[in-house]
Design a protein around this motif. Sequence first.
Motif, PDB file in Angstrom:
ATOM      1  N   PRO A  52       0.647  -1.033   0.200  1.00 15.75           N
ATOM      2  CA  PRO A  52      -0.237  -0.315   0.559  1.00 15.75           C
ATOM      3  C   PRO A  52       0.812   1.067  -0.104  1.00 15.75           C
ATOM      4  O   PRO A  52       0.292   2.164  -0.606  1.00 15.75           O
ATOM      5  CB  PRO A  52      -0.756  -0.249   1.847  1.00 15.75           C
ATOM      6  CG  PRO A  52      -1.336  -1.584   1.848  1.00 15.75           C
ATOM      7  CD  PRO A  52       0.805  -2.470   1.153  1.00 15.75           C
ATOM      8  N   PHE A  53       1.889   1.116   0.852  1.00 16.10           N
ATOM      9  CA  PHE A  53       3.635   2.442   1.167  1.00 16.10           C
ATOM     10  C   PHE A  53       3.656   2.664  -0.901  1.00 16.10           C
ATOM     11  O   PHE A  53       3.415   3.438  -1.605  1.00 16.10           O
ATOM     12  CB  PHE A  53       3.879   1.979   2.009  1.00 16.10           C
ATOM     13  CG  PHE A  53       5.160   3.186   1.371  1.00 16.10           C
ATOM     14  CD1 PHE A  53       4.587   4.649   1.504  1.00 16.10           C
ATOM     15  CD2 PHE A  53       6.269   3.114   1.242  1.00 16.10           C
ATOM     16  CE1 PHE A  53       5.759   5.728   2.278  1.00 16.10           C
ATOM     17  CE2 PHE A  53       7.237   3.573   1.224  1.00 16.10           C
ATOM     18  CZ  PHE A  53       6.697   5.561   1.732  1.00 16.10           C
ATOM     19  N   PHE A  54       4.129   1.787  -1.035  1.00 14.33           N
ATOM     20  CA  PHE A  54       4.644   2.084  -3.109  1.00 14.33           C
ATOM     21  C   PHE A  54       3.620   2.247  -3.896  1.00 14.33           C
ATOM     22  O   PHE A  54       3.694   2.738  -4.357  1.00 14.33           O
ATOM     23  CB  PHE A  54       5.196   0.246  -2.984  1.00 14.33           C
ATOM     24  CG  PHE A  54       5.112  -0.029  -4.375  1.00 14.33           C
ATOM     25  CD1 PHE A  54       6.852   1.016  -5.122  1.00 14.33           C
ATOM     26  CD2 PHE A  54       4.840  -0.079  -5.573  1.00 14.33           C
ATOM     27  CE1 PHE A  54       7.058   0.536  -5.862  1.00 14.33           C
ATOM     28  CE2 PHE A  54       5.011  -0.145  -6.969  1.00 14.33           C
ATOM     29  CZ  PHE A  54       6.297   0.234  -7.057  1.00 14.33           C
ATOM     30  N   MET A  55       2.333   1.741  -3.623  1.00 15.96           N
ATOM     31  CA  MET A  55       1.038   2.044  -4.514  1.00 15.96           C
ATOM     32  C   MET A  55       0.897   3.625  -3.751  1.00 15.96           C
ATOM     33  O   MET A  55       0.197   4.487  -5.087  1.00 15.96           O
ATOM     34  CB  MET A  55       0.233   0.996  -4.401  1.00 15.96           C
ATOM     35  CG  MET A  55      -0.172  -0.054  -4.956  1.00 15.96           C
ATOM     36  SD  MET A  55       0.476  -0.368  -6.641  1.00 15.96           S
ATOM     37  CE  MET A  55       0.514  -1.868  -6.871  1.00 15.96           C
ATOM     38  N   GLN A  56       1.010   4.449  -2.806  1.00 18.59           N
ATOM     39  CA  GLN A  56       0.792   5.321  -2.499  1.00 18.59           C
ATOM     40  C   GLN A  56       2.081   6.425  -2.588  1.00 18.59           C
ATOM     41  O   GLN A  56       1.647   7.732  -3.727  1.00 18.59           O
ATOM     42  CB  GLN A  56       0.463   5.312  -0.932  1.00 18.59           C
ATOM     43  CG  GLN A  56       0.876   7.169  -0.502  1.00 18.59           C
ATOM     44  CD  GLN A  56       0.727   7.611   0.693  1.00 18.59           C
ATOM     45  OE1 GLN A  56       1.548   6.314   1.420  1.00 18.59           O
ATOM     46  NE2 GLN A  56       0.318   8.422   1.682  1.00 18.59           N
ATOM     47  N   GLN A  57       3.073   5.764  -2.904  1.00 20.59           N
ATOM     48  CA  GLN A  57       3.915   6.839  -3.715  1.00 20.59           C
ATOM     49  C   GLN A  57       3.899   6.354  -5.321  1.00 20.59           C
ATOM     50  O   GLN A  57       3.936   8.082  -6.073  1.00 20.59           O
ATOM     51  CB  GLN A  57       5.667   6.104  -3.912  1.00 20.59           C
ATOM     52  CG  GLN A  57       6.230   6.152  -2.128  1.00 20.59           C
ATOM     53  CD  GLN A  57       7.273   5.272  -1.520  1.00 20.59           C
ATOM     54  OE1 GLN A  57       7.242   3.820  -1.976  1.00 20.59           O
ATOM     55  NE2 GLN A  57       8.414   5.736  -1.713  1.00 20.59           N
ATOM     56  N   LEU A  58       3.692   5.618  -5.707  1.00 21.77           N
ATOM     57  CA  LEU A  58       2.604   6.090  -6.817  1.00 21.77           C
ATOM     58  C   LEU A  58       1.873   6.764  -7.871  1.00 21.77           C
ATOM     59  O   LEU A  58       1.936   7.614  -8.610  1.00 21.77           O
ATOM     60  CB  LEU A  58       2.403   4.489  -8.168  1.00 21.77           C
ATOM     61  CG  LEU A  58       3.284   4.251  -7.835  1.00 21.77           C
ATOM     62  CD1 LEU A  58       2.749   1.907  -8.499  1.00 21.77           C
ATOM     63  CD2 LEU A  58       4.785   3.731  -9.305  1.00 21.77           C
ATOM     64  N   ALA A  59       1.299   6.878  -7.058  1.00 18.19           N
ATOM     65  CA  ALA A  59      -0.362   8.068  -6.604  1.00 18.19           C
ATOM     66  C   ALA A  59      -0.005   9.727  -6.691  1.00 18.19           C
ATOM     67  O   ALA A  59       0.404  10.412  -6.980  1.00 18.19           O
ATOM     68  CB  ALA A  59      -1.129   7.628  -6.105  1.00 18.19           C
TER      69      ALA A  59
END
Length: 378
Positions: free
Chosen positions: A95-102
């Motif tokens: 989830p943290f990684f996906m937040q970074q992408l966003a």
Amino acid sequence: MKQNRFFPEIYGNFGFGCMRLPMNGEEVDYAEFCRMADAFIAAGFNYFDTAHGYIKGKSETAIAACVSSRYPRERFLLTNKLTEPYFEKQEDIRPFFMQQLALCKVDYFDFYLMHAQNKKNYQKFKRCRAYETAWELKQEGYIRHLGLSFHDKAEVLDMILNEHPEIEFVQIQFNYLDYESDEVEGRKVYEVCEKHQKPVMVMEPVKGGSLVKLPEEADRILRDLNGGSNASYAIRFAASFPQIAVVLSGMSNMEQMEDNLAAMCDFKPLTEAETEALRKVCAVFGRLELIPCTACHYCVEESACPKNIRIPEILGASNAYESFHNPNTINDYRNFMTAEDHGKAADCIRCGKCEKVCPQHLEIRELLAKIAAVFDRQ
């Protein structure tokens, strides 16, 4: 632009580090960052480096506003990092990684690093299966190249690379002043990368700006070369080693950008005369008692100092005083503390939060006490 011999998608061997972006007060100066990004890309380069903690989370959103929303994805490469404070278990990482992408407004990262690895936090990365999770994200196409950034002794890096041969590259602190340092072990860490045949990304080539404004004797040595700026010699030193893929520079204004581009658009390795001059500069520094702070601001941005002490500025003021012996340095320090309502060195309550996140492993509490004895006395 000459193709990078390690990663063909990288143009040249110079990268834009986005930890020290131009600022308007507490906010990133988007107009200036856009100008700098445009100049960087127009010169033929394409490698940008960020992390979630940079500028209290504002670096990623600045990338979105000034780079990814203004250029086609194929025009730039973006590096991001998994940083220890932002996960406690394996389930937190995706989830943290996906937040970074966003936040960066991209669908994948070209390069992704296990951030600021050292002997202590590596155990947490192992416990949380961070490397394995990042590898899964790579297999799914969200990461093109998986690497790590490093702040510890050479033997620790050797251990990590033995345990994780899948790592494709290593980002290290590498500059001429730390090359033979017993604390940083620049040369030894670089040699471990060579041993494991890992391309190297360089951070802190000018040591947080410490190799720009030099003590008078050291400055004169480089001026006598009748060549480039002090920063240009430092960046070219790092780029002159065969295992170096990219040298990052954290640029804060267009003047720094233009100076760096002048050195790296038509890069030439250091001559023997230039190398000898840097040896003499190191000898000058060796006679001073300077604090090896790189002004990365981890100590204030990731530790939340309870007394609001601006540790990098205080350590920098101490180094300036040691280097130039200018009594106005103390007055400037006091005026800064008063005007900005920051805590003084003497306000430190010795909680130790800052030391836990310092990549240089500085004994900050002891340093602040020593500085307070000089700078805060009436």
